[in-house]
Design a protein around this motif. Structure first.
Motif, mmCIF file in Angstrom:
data_model
loop_
_atom_site.group_PDB
_atom_site.id
_atom_site.type_symbol
_atom_site.label_atom_id
_atom_site.label_comp_id
_atom_site.label_asym_id
_atom_site.label_seq_id
_atom_site.Cartn_x
_atom_site.Cartn_y
_atom_site.Cartn_z
ATOM 1 N N PRO A 109 25.152 52.950 -2.631
ATOM 2 C CA PRO A 109 26.271 52.219 -3.239
ATOM 3 C C PRO A 109 27.530 53.066 -3.190
ATOM 4 O O PRO A 109 27.518 54.244 -3.563
ATOM 5 N N PHE A 110 28.627 52.480 -2.710
ATOM 6 C CA PHE A 110 29.768 53.287 -2.309
ATOM 7 C C PHE A 110 30.290 54.172 -3.423
ATOM 8 O O PHE A 110 30.468 55.383 -3.235
ATOM 9 N N TRP A 111 30.572 53.626 -4.595
ATOM 10 C CA TRP A 111 31.243 54.411 -5.619
ATOM 11 C C TRP A 111 30.351 55.523 -6.144
ATOM 12 O O TRP A 111 30.831 56.611 -6.470
ATOM 13 N N GLN A 112 29.035 55.293 -6.202
ATOM 14 C CA GLN A 112 28.136 56.373 -6.619
ATOM 15 C C GLN A 112 27.955 57.405 -5.515
ATOM 16 O O GLN A 112 27.695 58.580 -5.769
ATOM 17 N N SER A 113 28.126 56.972 -4.263
ATOM 18 C CA SER A 113 27.942 57.905 -3.142
ATOM 19 C C SER A 113 28.971 59.029 -3.161
ATOM 20 O O SER A 113 28.717 60.116 -2.649
ATOM 21 N N LEU A 114 30.144 58.787 -3.748
ATOM 22 C CA LEU A 114 31.177 59.820 -3.777
ATOM 23 C C LEU A 114 30.714 61.038 -4.580
ATOM 24 O O LEU A 114 31.012 62.180 -4.218
ATOM 25 N N ALA A 115 29.973 60.800 -5.662
ATOM 26 C CA ALA A 115 29.435 61.913 -6.445
ATOM 27 C C ALA A 115 28.315 62.613 -5.689
ATOM 28 O O ALA A 115 28.185 63.847 -5.756
ATOM 29 N N VAL A 116 27.508 61.862 -4.965
ATOM 30 C CA VAL A 116 26.446 62.465 -4.156
ATOM 31 C C VAL A 116 27.056 63.349 -3.067
ATOM 32 O O VAL A 116 26.579 64.459 -2.806
ATOM 33 N N ILE A 117 28.111 62.866 -2.429
ATOM 34 C CA ILE A 117 28.798 63.654 -1.404
ATOM 35 C C ILE A 117 29.326 64.957 -1.999
ATOM 36 O O ILE A 117 29.169 66.037 -1.414
ATOM 37 N N PHE A 150 30.583 81.415 -4.575
ATOM 38 C CA PHE A 150 31.270 80.677 -3.514
ATOM 39 C C PHE A 150 31.121 79.169 -3.688
ATOM 40 O O PHE A 150 32.104 78.426 -3.700
ATOM 41 N N GLY A 151 29.902 78.705 -3.826
ATOM 42 C CA GLY A 151 29.666 77.262 -3.844
ATOM 43 C C GLY A 151 30.270 76.547 -5.028
ATOM 44 O O GLY A 151 30.658 75.371 -4.923
ATOM 45 N N PHE A 152 30.365 77.226 -6.178
ATOM 46 C CA PHE A 152 30.886 76.577 -7.379
ATOM 47 C C PHE A 152 32.229 77.151 -7.807
ATOM 48 O O PHE A 152 32.691 76.893 -8.925
ATOM 49 N N SER A 153 32.838 77.928 -6.928
ATOM 50 C CA SER A 153 34.203 78.391 -7.184
ATOM 51 C C SER A 153 35.115 77.182 -7.283
ATOM 52 O O SER A 153 34.818 76.104 -6.761
ATOM 53 N N LEU A 154 36.244 77.363 -7.936
ATOM 54 C CA LEU A 154 37.166 76.238 -8.037
ATOM 55 C C LEU A 154 37.758 75.884 -6.686
ATOM 56 O O LEU A 154 38.263 74.775 -6.501
ATOM 57 N N TRP A 155 37.709 76.828 -5.740
ATOM 58 C CA TRP A 155 38.159 76.487 -4.387
ATOM 59 C C TRP A 155 37.329 75.327 -3.845
ATOM 60 O O TRP A 155 37.862 74.402 -3.222
ATOM 61 N N CYS A 156 36.034 75.355 -4.080
ATOM 62 C CA CYS A 156 35.170 74.268 -3.615
ATOM 63 C C CYS A 156 35.235 73.064 -4.541
ATOM 64 O O CYS A 156 35.274 71.919 -4.081
ATOM 65 N N VAL A 157 35.237 73.296 -5.851
ATOM 66 C CA VAL A 157 35.200 72.185 -6.809
ATOM 67 C C VAL A 157 36.488 71.374 -6.760
ATOM 68 O O VAL A 157 36.467 70.136 -6.731
ATOM 69 N N PHE A 158 37.636 72.045 -6.736
ATOM 70 C CA PHE A 158 38.897 71.322 -6.784
ATOM 71 C C PHE A 158 39.216 70.616 -5.467
ATOM 72 O O PHE A 158 39.932 69.631 -5.455
ATOM 73 N N TRP A 159 38.697 71.138 -4.355
ATOM 74 C CA TRP A 159 38.956 70.534 -3.051
ATOM 75 C C TRP A 159 37.844 69.579 -2.624
ATOM 76 O O TRP A 159 37.874 69.078 -1.496
ATOM 77 N N VAL A 160 36.882 69.309 -3.492
ATOM 78 C CA VAL A 160 35.647 68.662 -3.045
ATOM 79 C C VAL A 160 35.876 67.270 -2.458
ATOM 80 O O VAL A 160 35.099 66.817 -1.613
ATOM 81 N N SER A 161 36.915 66.573 -2.873
ATOM 82 C CA SER A 161 37.147 65.227 -2.343
ATOM 83 C C SER A 161 38.023 65.226 -1.097
ATOM 84 O O SER A 161 38.266 64.172 -0.519
ATOM 85 N N TRP A 162 38.462 66.397 -0.663
ATOM 86 C CA TRP A 162 39.322 66.499 0.528
ATOM 87 C C TRP A 162 38.478 66.670 1.788
ATOM 88 O O TRP A 162 37.325 67.112 1.752
ATOM 89 N N ASN A 163 39.100 66.368 2.936
ATOM 90 C CA ASN A 163 38.402 66.556 4.213
ATOM 91 C C ASN A 163 38.198 68.027 4.544
ATOM 92 O O ASN A 163 37.295 68.365 5.314
ATOM 93 N N THR A 164 38.993 68.916 3.961
ATOM 94 C CA THR A 164 38.773 70.341 4.202
ATOM 95 C C THR A 164 37.394 70.794 3.715
ATOM 96 O O THR A 164 36.803 71.710 4.278
ATOM 97 N N MET A 165 36.900 70.130 2.668
ATOM 98 C CA MET A 165 35.568 70.472 2.174
ATOM 99 C C MET A 165 34.460 69.856 3.019
ATOM 100 O O MET A 165 33.281 69.947 2.672
ATOM 101 N N GLY A 166 34.831 69.263 4.127
ATOM 102 C CA GLY A 166 33.842 68.910 5.141
ATOM 103 C C GLY A 166 33.578 70.070 6.074
ATOM 104 O O GLY A 166 32.620 70.045 6.857
ATOM 105 N N ILE A 167 34.414 71.110 5.984
ATOM 106 C CA ILE A 167 34.299 72.291 6.853
ATOM 107 C C ILE A 167 33.853 73.511 6.071
ATOM 108 O O ILE A 167 32.923 74.224 6.472
#
Length: 804
Positions: A109-117, A150-167
């Protein structure tokens, strides 16, 4: 390994669990209730600017594309006709079509998938950093700390919805596999490095991929050449490293080759060149974020809105900074110094400091990149150094004098930020109480606070208090271990818990969970009107009153299946962007996608929009009505005017004016005297078409079918002519006239044209780009190669085990 994976998985799910609940969405798309056509019907519970205005890009760019791709699977169109008068969809990295992190959006389901991503991104980043730590010889707890930082730094948390966090989640994996490849070159490390390189290229932000691979290539090349052990057989090691990175890049050819074609037809390189020293660097003052991530506020209570997120994202928790100190107090090895220097150099580049920044931007590619994102390298280096520091403390390697040095340095880290804040304002009990409630009683300051004289100081003070508690606890842990009051295992357990709580608290609520009913905006009367008149195109007018969003923000046309001449996407086709820059948006200094988000309300703009097939102009309801324009729709949500200069979506013209120069073409199509129905502007003569304007009935053209990748037009004329379709020209469009191949020409500066003989004919245009064909063939060949090498590696491993 399994235990670490479970820890990270549980923590990642816990961080975003509020968005996985049915009826909720991990999205700030309630921001759209601020825009026309929903502003007048905004639910009372939705804040005026939504739950977090800083996440606007995710709402306007990435989520609509995810929904569009999901709706069209498995037959996703190659061309997107909904934005920018048409655009190569598969060439757009921001569409995130190929990102492995997009998979949940396609099946859940799309809206729940955003949290899974979001949870998946943090998990991949953290677990990869853990494995890297283990490969570097860290104990389990120390490697677990590396992954956590690294994984839970704010660099990752704050950018998590951006395409940069695909890299960025793949950074530790590439580092790990690069280390294994140069340490013991073989089929499996080579195939693994190639596969992960390909995955990160598919993540949706090519410049971040380029920057990341540049650092990895330089670091491990230097490691091979400087390490006495690795220097033995260095050609073979560097060959393995280089060919793996090249094979991985080829694996992503299906995305990269269409993107490179689009880039070659864009103005993005030139536009970015002049901005590399201004827009694309982060002021050094934001480095206070290493200690106080909300020093400038956050979301709705930001008093300084930099819109790059680095001002928040430097935070890696308090204890890891002390562990970095421990890594050098204990054992300042050459490897640690090298990692520190890479992190420090990346930090200097991210903040635009000479001479490193100047040196980097003199290299090909970096002049046009947003180099502030080198900060992710700094965060990765801090995580590795923190892991080494914890490893040394657990091993009891510190002598008494060095233990005292560590405790003293840690104490300075604790009090330094607090002194900076206290010196910047008039501290008294009332302010301290308000700041304390904001910091630790979850009493979020309201935006009105910033309007008060003490408002910014309260925000700063709250951030200092939020830093102080975990910093004092971290200092207590370090001091207790130094004094041998607690065991190394207790220190590790308590330290991991403290860092986890610190980072979770720091990132809490930045990625809001909202009601699904607030995440989805309904189809209003104005949208229904535009839908009913498809394939007519529309454009939103620049708001005349203060507004943070243009009407029906660009790219949402994908969601509502309407056709917009605007778009918020990079890179943009060069001529199309220039038409907006010079005539429609009327901002000659605008950068790329900022040029195409709203149209100026004046006759010159109407004429240029008419050329693009724009028949309707959408206006904010709160703006004054525009005199002289006919209203097509007037409702409580918006106004829609008929464009007085609108051209048909397809028409036939029997004359031509040849202008080889692009600038001359732009001046002509923008001029008041231009008559597109009498003569088409061409860059070379069209056979059979007379020169000059041809007045009178040239014939007619009627769209019979308008699909994403295919358009069918019926023409009828008494003489040869040029069928003009008011869609953006782009290479890859093929045409047939009555089943026979015909050339698609660029006419009128930005449009498509096809020559037709006299009489009645059927013209079919199809988007069949060679870049797409070359891309998937390249990816397929690379996949076969990498798969074959991996198979050889597994066969060898099986043989070795059997022999053992």
């Amino acid at each position: 390994m399994t235990a670490a994976a479970l820890v990270y998985l549980v923590l990642a799910v816990a961080v975003f669990a509020h968005g996985m609940v049915p009826g909720r969405a991990l999205s700030a798309s309630d921001f759209l209730w601020t825009a026309t056509p929903w502003q007048s019907s905004r639910p009372a519970e939705v804040p005026a600017l939504g739950s977090n205005r800083e996440l606007g890009d995710a709402v306007n760019k990435f989520q609509p594309s995810l929904e569009y791709t999901r709706a069209h699977l498995p037959d996703v169109p190659l061309w997107d006709p909904h934005v920018l008068s048409g655009r190569p969809y598969f060439a757009d990295p921001q569409a995130l079509i190929w990102s492995p992190f997009s998979l949940p959006a396609y099946v859940l389901p799309f809206w729940q998938s955003l949290a899974v991503i979001a949870a998946l991104k943090l998990f991949v980043a953290a677990f990869g950093a853990f494995l890297l730590g283990r490969a570097l010889g860290m104990r389990f707890a120390a490697a677990l700390m590396t992954g956590l930082v690294f994984g839970f730094s704010l660099w990752c948390v704050f950018w998590v919805s951006w395409n940069t966090m695909g890299i960025w989640p793949f950074l530790p994996w590439i580092c790990l596999l690069a280390e294994l490849t140069v340490r013991r070159p073989g089929p499996l490390p080579w195939a693994g490095l190639a596969a992960v390189t390909g995955l990160q290229w598919l993540g949706g932000h090519p410049s971040s991929s380029f920057q990341m691979l540049f650092v990895v290539g330089c670091f491990w090349t230097g490691r091979v050449l400087l390490d006495p052990v690795l220097r033995n057989g260095f050609p073979r090691r560097l060959l393995a490293l280089g060919t793996a990175l090249a094979a991985g890049t080829a694996l992503a050819g299906v995305a990269l080759i269409p993107f490179v074609e689009l880039l070659s037809h864009s103005d993005d390189v030139n536009a970015r060149t002049g901005l590399s020293g201004t827009l694309f660097q982060q002021p050094p003052k934001y480095l206070l974020g290493f200690f106080m991530h909300d020093f400038w506020g956050a979301g709705r209570t930001s008093y300084e809105f930099a819109a790059k997120n680095q001002e928040h994202a430097w935070y890696v928790a308090a204890l890891p900074l002390m562990l970095v100190v421990a890594a050098f107090v204990s054992r300042p090895t050459w490897t640690r110094v090298a990692v520190f220097l890479v992190g420090a150099a990346s930090l200097l580049i991210a903040t635009g400091q000479p001479p490193l920044f100047d040196l980097l931007t003199s290299l090909p590619g970096f002049k046009v990149a947003n180099n502030s994102r080198f900060g992710v390298i700094t965060v990765m280096c801090l995580a590795v150094l923190a892991g080494w520091g914890m490893d040394d403390l657990m091993a009891g390697r510190l002598r008494e004098r060095r233990r005292a040095l560590l405790v003293g340095a840690s104490a300075l880290l604790v009090i330094g930020p607090v002194i900076v804040v206290a010196a910047g304002g008039n501290l008294h009990l009332d302010l301290l109480g308000r700041a304390l409630r904001a910091a630790w009683l979850f009493d979020t300051p309201q935006p009105e606070l910033l309007a008060t004289p003490d408002g910014p100081f309260v925000v700063k003070l709250a951030s200092a208090l939020e830093w102080l508690l975990p910093a004092v606890l971290a200092l207590a842990l370090v001091a207790a271990l130094a004094a041998r009051r607690i065991s190394p295992s207790a220190f590790a357990a308590l330290g991991l818990v403290l860092v986890a709580l610190d980072l979770v608290k720091a990132g809490a609520d930045y990625n809001p969970s909202i009601r699904e009913s607030h995440a989805e905006q309904p189809v209003t009367g104005s949208i229904r009107y535009l839908q009913a008149h498809r394939p007519a195109r529309f454009a939103g007018l620049e708001p005349l009153t203060l507004s943070l969003a243009p009407p029906l923000p660009p790219n949402l046309a994908l969601r509502y299946d309407v056709y917009d001449a605007r778009g918020d996407a990079i890179p943009g086709e060069r001529r199309y962007t220039e038409l907006w820059r010079q005539v429609i948006g009327r901002n000659r200094n605008c950068y790329s996608f900022f040029c195409t988000v709203a149209a100026v309300a004046d006759p010159a703009s109407y004429r240029a929009l008419g050329l693009l097939g724009v028949q309707y102009l959408l206006q904010n309801r709160g703006d004054d009505p525009l005199p002289g324009l006919e209203e097509a729709y007037d409702g409580p949500d918006a106004r829609i005017y008929r464009n007085p200069s609108a051209l048909p979506r397809a028409f036939l013209v029997t004359g031509q004016q040849v202008l080889p120069d692009d600038d001359a073409q732009l001046l002509t199509v923008a001029s008041e005297g231009f008559r597109p129905l009498e003569a088409a502007i061409t860059d070379e003569p069209v056979p059979g078409l007379p020169q000059g304007a041809q007045r009178g009935a040239g014939g007619e053209a009627r769209i019979q079918r308008y699909d994403d990748d295919e358009v069918t037009v019926a023409t009828s004329s008494s003489r040869p002519g040029l069928m003009v379709l008011t869609d953006a020209w782009y290479p890859g469009w093929k045409a047939e006239v009555d089943g026979r191949d015909a050339e698609v020409r660029r006419v009128d500066y930005v449009l498509r044209g096809v020559s037709v003989p006299a009489g009645e004919h059927t013209v079919v245009l199809r988007y069949e780009p060679s870049s797409w064909r070359l891309g998937w063939i390249t990816s397929l060949v690379a996949l076969i190669l990498i798969g074959g090498v991996a198979a050889v590696g597994f066969r060898r491993r099986g043989g070795d085990r059997a022999a053992a």
